[in-house]
Every structure is written in structure tokens, then in C-alpha cells.
Design a protein around this motif. Structure first.
Motif, short mmCIF file in Angstrom:
data_model
loop_
_atom_site.label_atom_id
_atom_site.label_comp_id
_atom_site.label_asym_id
_atom_site.label_seq_id
_atom_site.Cartn_x
_atom_site.Cartn_y
_atom_site.Cartn_z
N PHE A 1 -4.28 23.30 21.46
CA PHE A 1 -4.22 21.68 20.74
C PHE A 1 -2.58 21.36 21.28
N TYR A 2 -1.84 22.46 21.11
CA TYR A 2 -0.12 22.45 21.66
C TYR A 2 -0.49 21.87 23.27
N ASP A 3 -1.15 21.91 23.69
CA ASP A 3 -1.14 21.02 25.02
C ASP A 3 -1.85 19.82 25.70
N ALA A 4 -2.90 20.05 24.63
CA ALA A 4 -4.51 18.81 25.50
C ALA A 4 -4.27 18.00 25.19
N GLY A 5 -3.40 16.74 24.60
CA GLY A 5 -2.51 15.94 24.98
C GLY A 5 -3.92 15.19 23.78
N ILE A 6 -4.46 15.58 22.62
CA ILE A 6 -5.18 14.41 22.21
C ILE A 6 -4.35 15.05 20.68
N ARG A 7 -4.67 13.62 19.85
CA ARG A 7 -4.06 13.76 18.54
C ARG A 7 -4.49 14.34 17.44
N HIS A 8 -3.48 15.07 16.69
CA HIS A 8 -4.83 15.89 15.93
C HIS A 8 -4.16 15.23 14.48
N ALA B 1 -13.37 13.66 28.03
CA ALA B 1 -14.01 13.41 28.12
C ALA B 1 -15.07 12.59 28.34
N GLU B 2 -15.51 13.42 26.79
CA GLU B 2 -16.50 12.32 26.07
C GLU B 2 -15.18 10.62 24.58
N GLY B 3 -14.38 10.94 25.14
CA GLY B 3 -12.91 9.28 24.96
C GLY B 3 -12.85 10.16 23.45
N VAL B 4 -12.63 11.33 23.01
CA VAL B 4 -12.21 11.20 22.23
C VAL B 4 -10.26 11.14 21.90
N GLU B 5 -9.86 10.78 21.30
CA GLU B 5 -8.65 9.76 20.57
C GLU B 5 -7.58 10.57 19.51
N VAL B 6 -8.67 11.14 18.63
CA VAL B 6 -8.01 11.95 17.51
C VAL B 6 -9.26 12.88 16.70
N VAL B 7 -8.68 13.63 16.58
CA VAL B 7 -9.40 14.77 15.54
C VAL B 7 -8.71 14.47 14.11
N PHE B 8 -9.55 14.88 13.31
CA PHE B 8 -8.88 15.80 12.14
C PHE B 8 -9.37 17.40 11.71
N GLY B 9 -8.25 18.12 11.39
CA GLY B 9 -8.94 19.19 10.91
C GLY B 9 -7.78 20.19 9.95
N ASP C 1 -9.59 25.87 26.21
CA ASP C 1 -8.87 24.87 26.80
C ASP C 1 -9.95 23.96 27.69
N ALA C 2 -11.42 24.86 27.91
CA ALA C 2 -12.08 24.10 28.20
C ALA C 2 -12.51 22.91 27.33
N LEU C 3 -12.57 23.13 25.92
CA LEU C 3 -13.19 22.50 24.85
C LEU C 3 -12.31 21.28 24.51
N MET C 4 -11.67 21.47 25.10
CA MET C 4 -10.15 20.30 25.24
C MET C 4 -10.77 19.25 26.38
#
Length: 558
Positions: free
Chosen positions: A34-41, A13-21, A5-8
């Protein structure tokens, strides 16, 4: 909170909007976060697709791309994208899962030593050994990836450490005493460079991918326009100087224009900016630019004089150095008339040796015509990615790029299968611009599974396959240098790309008639969602002109 969760929080904080994985056993805790992070995956179908998509995103936006993979084969599937990002200086953070700490070194299930395997192909890597290290490692990874000469950074996280509870506090002070890239450039060296330019009778500005990576395209244009300096760009720098333009010589190198290569051969001063003098540029190194002195501007001191000795080396960021060089040059009030004879020579080459090809007499589509049709159908305004091979070179030759970050390809590593996932990443990063992938029928099959990712996520890339039924560049070399002994290059007409596209949930189109090609391509590009266009082209066309391997630039053929 949990370390994952700290990773998220760090990613946000680094401005990441989307990740691929792609999830797996060793990174399940991360995917739970990721389930609760609000970052697009974006769920890719193969980790290599995710890595190349992160590269495409980074190249199109200038931001840091992010790709996730699990341990073992999931992580090793990222090795090619990591190497590709290293060769082309692409800022991507790769975050991999690892087996539990008590299993490391035991040949546990899905264990692979990613730190050891990737050591030669990363800018830096982190092996997490305590959960408290995760937040700082993530922020340091982003800092290293985006600063100096950009590049890939690996963070390998054992599963048990990622699940641990840690007291999380935001990291705001990333300071790495052993990593302080030089960015400003030495003023004395800049002044010497300006004087060398003022005295040069046959100068050439030679721009590499570092101009694009450093967001220094406008500064390059300002320097070029401070006098009538001829400009040529490498494959990686296309768009750094607008094409077409009166001062544009075209691309240089193995399949560059004769004007660009001949100018480099006869130049008395070459200003290399963010370029590395690789073998595809120099040809036979001992014969390269024998009359020239070299100014070499690069943020990576290891590149200075690595292949070609620099007479005036300047280490620093092109975006900082070029305006000062332009200012110093203008202050010298150099005689602009001194370049008239040089331009007369260049114009002679341009008239005598323009890019040309023999068009078909009937409705058959030649590959060069196809690229010109794509340019016309897109108005020259698309972001264009490519796979690797003949189609890549034809696109570089015949699609004029007016701005940087419009041309995305695998230059250094030459990775087949790069184009489709890179287009996917670019389309996500720049959703308001048409994204076209120009592919070959060989390359496209290496990551065609990402069409499913595009269909599921409604990523509207347009994949235009120049289908000649061959591994085209290999066939060309077998024709030219191996006495027409075609060995294992005939792909036939497999698969049926229209049916393949439809199976993946995309629109499939086949085009065979050059008389309607532009309008047919416009219609395909205007179609909603991802589209695959199978363009049947001349089977045995070759890419010309060409510097044969091991030959000098002045000995171009074709």
C-alpha cells in the motif's frame, strides 16, 4: 513483482479508489505494498468498522466495497460485516491475511480457519494456495461480488504466499463456467405476468432491496405509472419509489403503514420485485395475503417460492425484466377504471390510519418529531444511515426518501453498530452530499471508535443520537410482551456523548428543546467536520403501528 504488488494492480484494474482496513502481522506484506500503490486507505479502529464502512460505500455508490483485515482476531472481527453483507446482498470483497502455509492447521499464533467459519455467510470464498493464484482470484472475487445477486466474497491469503515473487500479467478474461446468473427473464413468463396485471382488480407492487441493488428504480416507477398500481417497499427498498407520491402506500411489514399491510392482506395479485418475503414482512406466514396470486421477480432462483409459492416466477435482473413487463402490459390496453374501487378502499385506510404519534405538550422532544426535524433540517436530501432499533424504524417511517441509495441500514442481520462506519463509507463514496447517521444511544457505542477515524480523515458525517437511555426496542418488547419486566435495558445517561465526541476530535452538541430543534440541527449539520448531536428524547416511546410477532398483518396494533 511481489504477489502483493500484483494484488494492488488488480485492485486498480477493478477501479478501486478506496479501501478500509487495519494492518497486522499476517497482512504486513500487503500493507507494505500500500505504501507505493496510490490507493486511498482508510485506517479504521476496529475491523468491524472497516467492514461496515465498505458496506456503506458499496450501498451509497453501487460499487464494490473493499475491506482488509489480518489473520486470527482481525479476520474474525470481520465475520459480522460479512454476514451483514450476505443478508442484505451487498457487494464487498474482504481480503484477509493468514498465517504462513507451514503453520496452517497447527494452531499457530493468530491462526483462524476463516474459510470454514465463513462458509455459510459468503457468496464465495478463496483460500490462496499458490501465489500465482492471487491475480485471478482477486478479479474473480470482484466479478462474483458484483454480478447476479450481489454479495460478500472472501479472499484469504497466507503471509508467505503474499510475499512471493510472481510474473504478473493483467487478467482480462474472467469466465466462470459454473457461475452464469440468469439476467434476462423468460419472455413467456413476462407475458403471463402482464396478463395477470391486466386482469387484477386489487394489485400491489411489492419492491424489495433487489430493486435498489439492481439499479431498477426508474424501471419500477415506469411500471407503476403505466397504470395506477399501488406501490409498497420493504425497509431495504425505501427510495426505490419516490416518497411521498400518490401511488405510494408507505413501507410494509412489522412497523409499516396500515395502508400498505392491509393492501397486501386484501390484494388479489402481488408483484414481488427483488424481495424475499422474510418474516418481518409476512407476519404469520400461513395468514399472509390469503387472497393473492404471486408474481415473483428475482435474480436469485433460490428465493423464488422459498417462503411463499410463486404462481408466475420470473428469474432475472429487474432492470431487464421490468421494462419488458411494462411494454407487454401497455400493449394490452387494460381497463384503467377497474382499479377505482381498489383505490377507494386504500384511500379509506390512509384517511383512517395515517402514521401518527402523540407529541409532547412542552419542549420535550419526541423521537418521531426528531426524525421530522432531521428531514426538515436536511431538506430531505441527505444520505441517511442508521443503527438498529427504534430509531431505525422511526427514520423509515418519518423520513421520506425521494431516490434510491439515500437510505443505508442493516436490514436482514440487524447489526447494532452499523450506522457510524456505514456513514463513514457513504461519505467517502459520495463526498458532495450530506451524510447523516441516525443512531440510538445503545447502538452507537458499539462502533463509536470510528469517530476517531472520521476526525483523523476529516470525514464530515453528522451523527444524531436519539438518546432515551434505553435499549429501546428491547424495552418496548419487554413492555408489550413480557409484562413490563424490564431486564437489563436501562443504559442510564452514560456516557456523556458531548465529551466523548470531543475526546475523539469531533464537535459535540446536546439538544433538548423541540422549539428550536430544526434550527439547532441545521447549525450542527452546517458545522465543519464530524459532529455528534445528542438529542434527548422521550424515554419510553414505542414504535407503532406494529404487527406483533406471529400475528397476521390484518391484526396490527398501535
Amino acid at each position: 513483482m511481489r504477489a502483493v504488488d500484483a494484488l494492488m494492480e488488480c485492485l486498480k484494474a477493478e477501479g478501486v479508489e478506496v479501501v478500509f482496513g487495519l494492518p497486522g502481522g499476517a497482512n504486513l506484506p500487503t500493507y507494505d505494498a500500500f505504501y507505493d500503490a496510490g490507493i486511498r486507505h482508510i485506517l479504521v479502529r476496529h475491523e468491524a468498522g472497516g467492514g461496515h464502512a465498505a458496506e456503506g460505500y458499496a450501498k451509497a455508490t453501487g460499487k464494490v466495497g473493499v475491506a482488509f483485515g489480518t489473520s486470527g482476531p482481525g479476520a474474525t472481527n470481520l465475520i459480522t460485516p460479512i454476514a451483514d453483507a450476505m443478508m442484505d446482498s451487498v457487494p464487498v470483497v474482504f481480503i484477509t491475511g493468514q498465517v504462513r502455509t507451514e503453520l496452517i492447521g497447527t494452531d499457530g499464533f493468530q491462526e483462524a480457519d476463516m474459510l470454514g467459519m465463513t462458509l455459510p455467510i459468503v457468496k464465495h470464498s478463496f483460500m490462496i494456495q499458490h501465489p500465482l493464484e492471487i491475480p485471478r482470484a482477486i478479479h474473480e472475487a470482484f466479478h462474483i461480488a458484483r454480478t447476479g445477486r450481489p454479495g460478500p466474497v472472501l479472499v484469504d491469503i497466507p503471509q508467505d504466499l503474499s510475499r512471493a515473487e510472481i510474473p504478473y500479467e493483467p487478467v482480462t478474461d474472467v469466465r466462470l463456467p459454473g457461475y452464469q446468473p440468469t439476467t434476462e427473464g423468460n419472455q413467456k413468463q413476462i407475458r403471463l405476468a402482464a396478463k395477470a396485471l391486466a386482469n387484477a382488480r386489487r394489485p400491489v407492487l411489492y419492491a424489495g432491496g433487489g430493486v435498489v441493488n439492481g439499479n431498477a428504480a426508474q424501471e419500477l416507477r415506469d411500471l407503476a405509472m403505466s397504470d395506477r398500481f399501488p406501490v409498497t417497499c420493504t425497509l431495504m427498498a425505501l427510495g426505490a419509489f419516490p416518497a411521498p407520491h400518490d401511488q405510494w402506500l408507505g413501507m410494509l411489514g412489522m412497523h409499516g403503514t396500515r395502508a400498505a399491510n392491509y393492501a397486501m392482506d386484501e390484494a388479489d395479485l402481488i408483484v414481488a420485485i427483488g424481495a424475499r418475503f422474510d418474516d418481518r414482512i409476512t407476519g404469520k406466514l400461513s395468514e399472509f395475503a390469503p387472497r393473492a396470486k404471486f408474481i415473483h421477480i428475482d435474480i436469485d432462483p433460490a428465493e423464488i417460492s422459498k417462503n411463499v409459492p410463486a404462481h408466475i416466477p420470473i428469474v432475472g435482473d429487474a432492470k431487464n425484466i421490468l421494462p419488458r413487463l411494462t411494454s407487454e402490459y401497455r400493449a394490452l390496453s387494460a381497463d384503467r377504471g377497474r382499479l377505482e374501487e381498489w383505490w377507494a378502499r386504500i384511500h379509506g385506510w390512509q384517511r383512517q390510519h395515517p402514521l401518527r404519534y402523540e407529541d409532547s405538550a412542552d419542549t420535550e422532544v419526541t423521537p418521531q418529531f426528531a426524525i421530522q426535524a432531521i428531514h426538515q433540517a436536511t431538506g430531505g436530501e441527505a444520505i441517511v444511515t442508521s443503527d438498529v432499533g427504534q430509531h431505525q424504524m422511526w427514520t423509515a417511517q418519518y423520513y421520506d426518501f425521494p431516490e434510491p441509495r439515500r437510505w443505508i441500514n442493516s436490514g436482514g442481520l440487524g447489526t447494532m453498530g452499523f450506522g457510524v462506519p456505514a456513514a463513514m463509507g457513504a461519505a467517502i463514496g459520495v463526498p458532495d452530499r450530506t451524510v447523516v447517521c441516525v443512531a440510538g444511544d445503545g447502538s452507537v457505542q458499539m462502533n463509536a471508535q470510528e469517530l476517531a477515524t472520521c476526525a483523523q480523515n476529516r470525514i464530515p458525517i453528522k451523527v444524531i443520537i436519539l438518546n432515551n437511555g434505553f435499549l429501546g426496542m428491547v424495552r418496548q418488547w419487554q413492555e408489550l410482551f413480557w409484562d413490563n419486566r424490564y431486564s437489563q435495558v436501562d443504559l442510564g445517561q452514560y456516557p456523556d456523548f458531548v465529551k466523548l465526541a470531543e475526546a475523539y476530535g469531533c464537535t459535540g452538541v446536546r439538544l433538548t428543546d423541540k422549539t428550536t430543534l430544526v434550527e439547532d440541527l441545521r447549525a450542527a449539520i452546517a458545522t465543519d467536520g464530524p459532529v455528534v448531536v445528542d438529542v434527548r428524547v422521550t424515554r419510553e416511546a414505542n414504535v407503532y403501528p406494529m404487527i406483533a410477532p406471529g400475528q397476521a398483518a390484518r391484526d396490527m396494533v398501535g
